[in-house]
Design a protein around this motif. Structure first.
Motif, PDB file in Angstrom:
ATOM      1  N   LEU A 191      32.144  30.533  46.822  1.00  0.00           N
ATOM      2  CA  LEU A 191      32.649  31.064  45.553  1.00  0.00           C
ATOM      3  C   LEU A 191      32.299  32.544  45.391  1.00  0.00           C
ATOM      4  O   LEU A 191      33.113  33.327  44.888  1.00  0.00           O
ATOM      5  CB  LEU A 191      32.090  30.246  44.390  1.00  0.00           C
ATOM      6  N   ASP A 192      31.124  32.947  45.825  1.00  0.00           N
ATOM      7  CA  ASP A 192      30.733  34.358  45.716  1.00  0.00           C
ATOM      8  C   ASP A 192      31.678  35.258  46.501  1.00  0.00           C
ATOM      9  O   ASP A 192      32.006  36.367  46.066  1.00  0.00           O
ATOM     10  CB  ASP A 192      29.300  34.551  46.229  1.00  0.00           C
ATOM     11  N   GLU A 193      32.125  34.765  47.658  1.00  0.00           N
ATOM     12  CA  GLU A 193      33.035  35.565  48.478  1.00  0.00           C
ATOM     13  C   GLU A 193      34.406  35.665  47.824  1.00  0.00           C
ATOM     14  O   GLU A 193      35.045  36.724  47.845  1.00  0.00           O
ATOM     15  CB  GLU A 193      33.146  34.971  49.890  1.00  0.00           C
ATOM     16  N   ILE A 194      34.873  34.579  47.239  1.00  0.00           N
ATOM     17  CA  ILE A 194      36.152  34.596  46.526  1.00  0.00           C
ATOM     18  C   ILE A 194      36.103  35.631  45.404  1.00  0.00           C
ATOM     19  O   ILE A 194      37.022  36.447  45.253  1.00  0.00           O
ATOM     20  CB  ILE A 194      36.459  33.196  45.948  1.00  0.00           C
ATOM     21  N   ILE A 195      35.029  35.600  44.617  1.00  0.00           N
ATOM     22  CA  ILE A 195      34.886  36.541  43.499  1.00  0.00           C
ATOM     23  C   ILE A 195      34.849  37.975  44.007  1.00  0.00           C
ATOM     24  O   ILE A 195      35.476  38.877  43.422  1.00  0.00           O
ATOM     25  CB  ILE A 195      33.616  36.198  42.695  1.00  0.00           C
ATOM     26  N   TYR A 196      34.138  38.201  45.100  1.00  0.00           N
ATOM     27  CA  TYR A 196      34.011  39.559  45.650  1.00  0.00           C
ATOM     28  C   TYR A 196      35.377  40.130  46.019  1.00  0.00           C
ATOM     29  O   TYR A 196      35.709  41.267  45.668  1.00  0.00           O
ATOM     30  CB  TYR A 196      33.102  39.533  46.877  1.00  0.00           C
ATOM     31  N   TRP A 197      36.192  39.351  46.714  1.00  0.00           N
ATOM     32  CA  TRP A 197      37.464  39.870  47.220  1.00  0.00           C
ATOM     33  C   TRP A 197      38.526  39.991  46.132  1.00  0.00           C
ATOM     34  O   TRP A 197      39.418  40.833  46.220  1.00  0.00           O
ATOM     35  CB  TRP A 197      37.975  39.009  48.369  1.00  0.00           C
ATOM     36  N   LEU A 198      38.455  39.172  45.101  1.00  0.00           N
ATOM     37  CA  LEU A 198      39.481  39.214  44.054  1.00  0.00           C
ATOM     38  C   LEU A 198      39.145  40.189  42.937  1.00  0.00           C
ATOM     39  O   LEU A 198      40.042  40.623  42.211  1.00  0.00           O
ATOM     40  CB  LEU A 198      39.690  37.811  43.468  1.00  0.00           C
ATOM     41  N   GLY A 200      38.465  43.228  42.919  1.00  0.00           N
ATOM     42  CA  GLY A 200      39.004  44.577  43.055  1.00  0.00           C
ATOM     43  C   GLY A 200      40.425  44.743  42.570  1.00  0.00           C
ATOM     44  O   GLY A 200      40.916  45.877  42.457  1.00  0.00           O
ATOM     45  N   PHE A 201      41.122  43.639  42.257  1.00  0.00           N
ATOM     46  CA  PHE A 201      42.528  43.712  41.842  1.00  0.00           C
ATOM     47  C   PHE A 201      42.590  43.531  40.321  1.00  0.00           C
ATOM     48  O   PHE A 201      42.993  42.483  39.804  1.00  0.00           O
ATOM     49  CB  PHE A 201      43.357  42.657  42.572  1.00  0.00           C
ATOM     50  N   SER A 202      42.195  44.584  39.609  1.00  0.00           N
ATOM     51  CA  SER A 202      42.014  44.495  38.158  1.00  0.00           C
ATOM     52  C   SER A 202      43.325  44.341  37.390  1.00  0.00           C
ATOM     53  O   SER A 202      43.307  43.976  36.207  1.00  0.00           O
ATOM     54  CB  SER A 202      41.266  45.731  37.657  1.00  0.00           C
ATOM     55  N   ASP A 203      44.467  44.606  38.028  1.00  0.00           N
ATOM     56  CA  ASP A 203      45.755  44.454  37.344  1.00  0.00           C
ATOM     57  C   ASP A 203      46.198  42.993  37.279  1.00  0.00           C
ATOM     58  O   ASP A 203      47.213  42.684  36.634  1.00  0.00           O
ATOM     59  CB  ASP A 203      46.838  45.266  38.058  1.00  0.00           C
ATOM     60  N   PHE A 204      45.457  42.104  37.943  1.00  0.00           N
ATOM     61  CA  PHE A 204      45.843  40.698  37.988  1.00  0.00           C
ATOM     62  C   PHE A 204      44.725  39.828  37.412  1.00  0.00           C
ATOM     63  O   PHE A 204      43.553  40.194  37.440  1.00  0.00           O
ATOM     64  CB  PHE A 204      46.140  40.275  39.431  1.00  0.00           C
ATOM     65  N   ARG A 205      45.155  38.684  36.907  1.00  0.00           N
ATOM     66  CA  ARG A 205      44.219  37.708  36.342  1.00  0.00           C
ATOM     67  C   ARG A 205      44.206  36.478  37.254  1.00  0.00           C
ATOM     68  O   ARG A 205      45.237  35.818  37.430  1.00  0.00           O
ATOM     69  CB  ARG A 205      44.686  37.332  34.930  1.00  0.00           C
ATOM     70  N   PHE A 206      43.065  36.179  37.835  1.00  0.00           N
ATOM     71  CA  PHE A 206      42.951  35.090  38.790  1.00  0.00           C
ATOM     72  C   PHE A 206      42.312  33.868  38.130  1.00  0.00           C
ATOM     73  O   PHE A 206      41.201  33.949  37.593  1.00  0.00           O
ATOM     74  CB  PHE A 206      42.110  35.532  39.995  1.00  0.00           C
ATOM     75  N   ARG A 207      43.033  32.758  38.154  1.00  0.00           N
ATOM     76  CA  ARG A 207      42.527  31.483  37.633  1.00  0.00           C
ATOM     77  C   ARG A 207      42.009  30.696  38.828  1.00  0.00           C
ATOM     78  O   ARG A 207      42.783  30.129  39.610  1.00  0.00           O
ATOM     79  CB  ARG A 207      43.640  30.722  36.924  1.00  0.00           C
ATOM     80  N   VAL A 208      40.687  30.645  38.995  1.00  0.00           N
ATOM     81  CA  VAL A 208      40.045  30.035  40.157  1.00  0.00           C
ATOM     82  C   VAL A 208      39.499  28.668  39.764  1.00  0.00           C
ATOM     83  O   VAL A 208      38.590  28.567  38.929  1.00  0.00           O
ATOM     84  CB  VAL A 208      38.910  30.924  40.691  1.00  0.00           C
ATOM     85  N   ARG A 217      34.219  33.564  32.546  1.00  0.00           N
ATOM     86  CA  ARG A 217      34.985  34.723  32.988  1.00  0.00           C
ATOM     87  C   ARG A 217      34.052  35.740  33.644  1.00  0.00           C
ATOM     88  O   ARG A 217      32.967  36.034  33.126  1.00  0.00           O
ATOM     89  CB  ARG A 217      35.705  35.364  31.804  1.00  0.00           C
ATOM     90  N   ILE A 218      34.504  36.264  34.774  1.00  0.00           N
ATOM     91  CA  ILE A 218      33.807  37.351  35.458  1.00  0.00           C
ATOM     92  C   ILE A 218      34.839  38.443  35.693  1.00  0.00           C
ATOM     93  O   ILE A 218      35.607  38.405  36.661  1.00  0.00           O
ATOM     94  CB  ILE A 218      33.186  36.890  36.788  1.00  0.00           C
ATOM     95  N   LEU A 223      36.934  31.356  35.994  1.00  0.00           N
ATOM     96  CA  LEU A 223      36.499  30.171  36.732  1.00  0.00           C
ATOM     97  C   LEU A 223      36.770  28.936  35.881  1.00  0.00           C
ATOM     98  O   LEU A 223      36.381  28.883  34.714  1.00  0.00           O
ATOM     99  CB  LEU A 223      35.017  30.264  37.084  1.00  0.00           C
ATOM    100  N   CYS A 224      37.438  27.943  36.465  1.00  0.00           N
ATOM    101  CA  CYS A 224      37.862  26.755  35.724  1.00  0.00           C
ATOM    102  C   CYS A 224      37.329  25.498  36.390  1.00  0.00           C
ATOM    103  O   CYS A 224      37.403  25.362  37.625  1.00  0.00           O
ATOM    104  CB  CYS A 224      39.386  26.669  35.676  1.00  0.00           C
ATOM    105  N   PRO A 225      36.804  24.530  35.622  1.00  0.00           N
ATOM    106  CA  PRO A 225      36.426  23.233  36.197  1.00  0.00           C
ATOM    107  C   PRO A 225      37.678  22.505  36.702  1.00  0.00           C
ATOM    108  O   PRO A 225      38.789  22.768  36.238  1.00  0.00           O
ATOM    109  CB  PRO A 225      35.790  22.489  35.021  1.00  0.00           C
ATOM    110  N   PHE A 226      37.484  21.589  37.629  1.00  0.00           N
ATOM    111  CA  PHE A 226      38.611  20.825  38.158  1.00  0.00           C
ATOM    112  C   PHE A 226      39.284  20.039  37.034  1.00  0.00           C
ATOM    113  O   PHE A 226      38.633  19.362  36.246  1.00  0.00           O
ATOM    114  CB  PHE A 226      38.147  19.854  39.244  1.00  0.00           C
TER     115      PHE A 226
END
Length: 347
Positions: A191-198, A200-208, A217-218, A223-226
């Motif tokens: 999960l830390d790696e996913i957060i690190y790579w995403l 940097g793309f501040s124009d997009f909202r990532f629902r993980v 929210r980070i 970050l969403c529970p299953f």
């Protein structure tokens, strides 16, 4: 007709198929009992549609940082417990065993002489599928893991074989596209790696969607529970999906016309092959490893058009409950007939 339906629960794709096939079998008049294995029961979620299901330990694979860990997989699984579960499973009164690549029910049917049918993406690899290369061990391993009298593979292409299209629930809502919203499901990655790579793309909202207890929210990452319901809502409204190359979610994204970026799980033949097929068919952008450039280039791509899959579950349920009299080749031709042909290279 009384059926025991075994489902491999290591990944959610098998469970997604069961959510579609179970009600189709019940509508066709079958009485169905469910058994799940391959994941701790406490980690299963949204299982209410399956009623009072059974659970066994089964077999699974261990992953770490986006790669199958072979040694940990060998030491984690307990083959003696598997044998005990197979021998203890009482199949008296069952007319048929269905297995979605689930070994306890598959081997119990073989041991007891109860007719069995296997329905899973993995059974497609009994035929020549792109991305598998020279792997003489692959077919014997598939047959050994979850054997069945009749093994039916599912895939995005027929490959000149009796392979059926994906068994996916039709879209249950309105499709839309939020240009800034990206759905992310990478359960085998850190999960830390996913957060690190995403991040940097501040124009997009990532629902993980990840194994978190509460939403949080980070920055531009949510970050969403299953949650099956929440996940489907996000799938229908996002601009694209970032995922591993699992069969179930990719099939749903293709059906909804969502742009796909896949990161195949390293060391997992099925996902490596899936990525090769998706790339050849022009259905996804493949990212072997995390990196800024592939994500950035993918985010510039437009979405595709929705591609609804045929009613595979209903067709299979009728075929099963009427005695499986129609040859599988005929069934495949009937289901693929409306689909446009796409060129892919053989294995």
């Amino acid at each position: 007709m009384r059926i025991l339906y075994g489902v491999q629960a290591t990944g959610n794709g098998h469970i997604t198929r069961a959510r579609v096939l179970l009600p189709a079998l019940q509508a066709a008049g079958a009485e169905v009992d469910m058994l799940f294995s391959g994941r701790d029961q406490a980690r299963l979620f949204n299982m209410e549609p399956f009623g009072d299901y059974a659970h066994r330990e089964g077999l699974t694979f261990v992953t770490d940082a986006g790669r199958v860990q072979r040694w940990q997989t060998l030491t984690h699984n307990r083959p003696l417990q598997l044998v005990k579960d197979i021998r203890a499973l009482d199949l008296n009164g069952y007319d048929l065993v269905l297995t979605d690549f689930e070994p306890v029910t598959a081997w119990a049917a073989r041991r007891s002489g109860v007719p069995s049918v296997g329905i899973a993406h993995q059974y497609a690899f009994l035929h020549r599928i792109p991305g598998t290369g020279f792997m003489p061990w692959l077919k014997p391993c598939i047959r050994f893991f979850a054997p069945a009298d009749e093994m039916i593979g599912l895939h995005w292409h027929a490959f000149n074989a009796p392979i059926l299209p994906p068994m996916i629930e039709p879209v249950q809502g309105t499709l839309s596209e939020d240009e800034t919203k990206v759905l992310v499901y990478l359960p085998f990655e850190a999960l830390d790696e996913i957060i690190y790579w995403l991040s940097g793309f501040s124009d997009f909202r990532f629902r993980v969607y990840a194994g978190v207890d509460q939403p949080r929210r980070i920055g531009n990452i949510e970050l969403c529970p299953f949650s099956r319901e929440g996940f489907q809502q996000d799938l229908y409204s996002c601009r694209g999906v970032i995922a591993n190359a699992g069969f179930g979610l990719c099939s749903e994204a293709i059906q909804a016309g969502k742009s796909l970026l896949v990161k195949p799980l390293r060391g997992q033949v099925e996902q490596i092959s899936n990525a090769a097929v998706l790339e050849q068919m022009g259905l996804a952008w493949v990212m072997p490893r995390f990196g800024q450039e592939p994500i950035e280039r993918w985010l510039e791509l437009p979405s595709g058009a929705p591609m609804p899959w045929p009613d595979v579950a209903g067709t299979l349920a009728r075929w099963i409950t009427t005695g499986r009299q129609v040859p599988l080749d005929n069934l495949a031709r009937e289901l693929w007939h409306p689909r446009p042909d796409m060129s892919v290279s053989p294995a």
